[in-house]
Enzyme design. Structure first.
Site: not given
Length: 290
Positions: A82, A173
């Site tokens: 991330w 997502c």
């Protein structure tokens, strides 16, 4: 048993995908709508045609289960998946190097997956706030339903919260999952709006396979079928070569998954689970499209 389902998706996109631009500036080949299907009795679905880090998969899942949004927690566990992102409330998304550096330095991811799983509807006020008992704990509700009413057909957890999308580092997502119990087996399907087939999908498969495993342990059920309903399923053009290499490799047998000292999914840590007998081909370097 191998992960033919994954390789079939790769092959389909390379052969039948349509060229498509996107916000990252790196073009893709894409198909609209496909399914990933795997029976957990055939082994743990960790890709064997290249190495996938189970530690990263598992520590990210622990991060989600805990409802955390501070990417430093991941970095402290040597997980950097991330690193490139942060909440647009702190740094507005852009492509230039200066903005990318600022995004990298900001630790707040905004109300991403875990926050929605554990605190849906709560007002997001930063990664360092205490959200105990705030919002709807969808994961806890699912776990309770599994023990009290396993025949229920409403065991759904959603990470797609329209009110929070602009605050998230990335809109979810894989935006929701559902669990259903049939014939004593726990089955899980996740839904995904956008699928980076080379980099993301192997992680998504392993992450939801691990979640299925943990929920089965939590409820004392057998592990059943893992399914992914995948919409915009794409390959970035700078990933074509690496995926062609994977298609040329013979898959190995899948590993098994062992979890020690399990008491509850909410007490579980990524170190409690390990894959056994993971035989894999060498890793392949894929660039991330930010």
């Amino acid at each position: 048993i191998s992960m033919e389902a994954y390789l079939r998706i790769v092959d389909d996109i390379l052969k039948n995908g349509v060229n498509k631009g996107n916000r990252t500036g790196v073009d893709t080949k894409a198909i609209a709508g496909t399914m990933f299907e795997h029976e957990m009795s055939e082994g743990f679905p960790l890709l064997t045609t290249k190495e996938v880090s189970f530690k990263r998969v598992a520590s990210e899942l622990e991060f989600f289960i805990k409802g955390l949004t501070d990417k430093k927690w991941l970095q402290d566990r040597d997980n950097h998946i991330w690193d490139a992102w942060c909440t647009s409330e702190k740094v507005e998304y852009a492509h230039d190097d200066e903005t990318k550096q600022k995004m990298k330095e900001e630790r707040d991811l905004g109300p991403v997956y875990g926050f929605q799983w554990r605190h849906f509807g709560a007002k997001y006020e930063g990664y360092d706030q205490d959200y105990t008992k705030k919002g709807i704990d969808q994961l806890e509700k699912l776990v309770n339903t599994l023990s009290e009413k396993p025949e229920d057909r409403r065991m759904i957890v959603s990470a797609w919260n329209p009110a929070d999308i602009d605050k998230m580092a990335l809109p979810a997502c894989h935006y929701g999952f559902q669990v259903t119990v049939i014939d004593g087996k726990l089955n899980l399907q996740w839904n995904q709006r956008s699928v980076d087939t080379a980099l993301g999908l192997p992680y998504n498969v392993a992450s939801y396979g691990l979640l299925l495993h943990l929920l089965a342990k939590e409820s004392g059920l057998e592990e059943g079928r893992l399914t992914g309903a995948l919409m915009d399923t794409h390959i970035y053009e700078n990933h074509f070569e690496g995926l062609a290499t994977q298609l040329s490799r013979k898959p190995f047998e899948l590993p098994s998954l062992e979890t020690d000292n399990f008491t509850s999914i909410f007490d579980w840590t990524y170190k409690d689970s390990k894959v056994v007998g993971y035989e894999k081909h060498p890793s392949i370097k894929f660039e991330v499209a930010v």
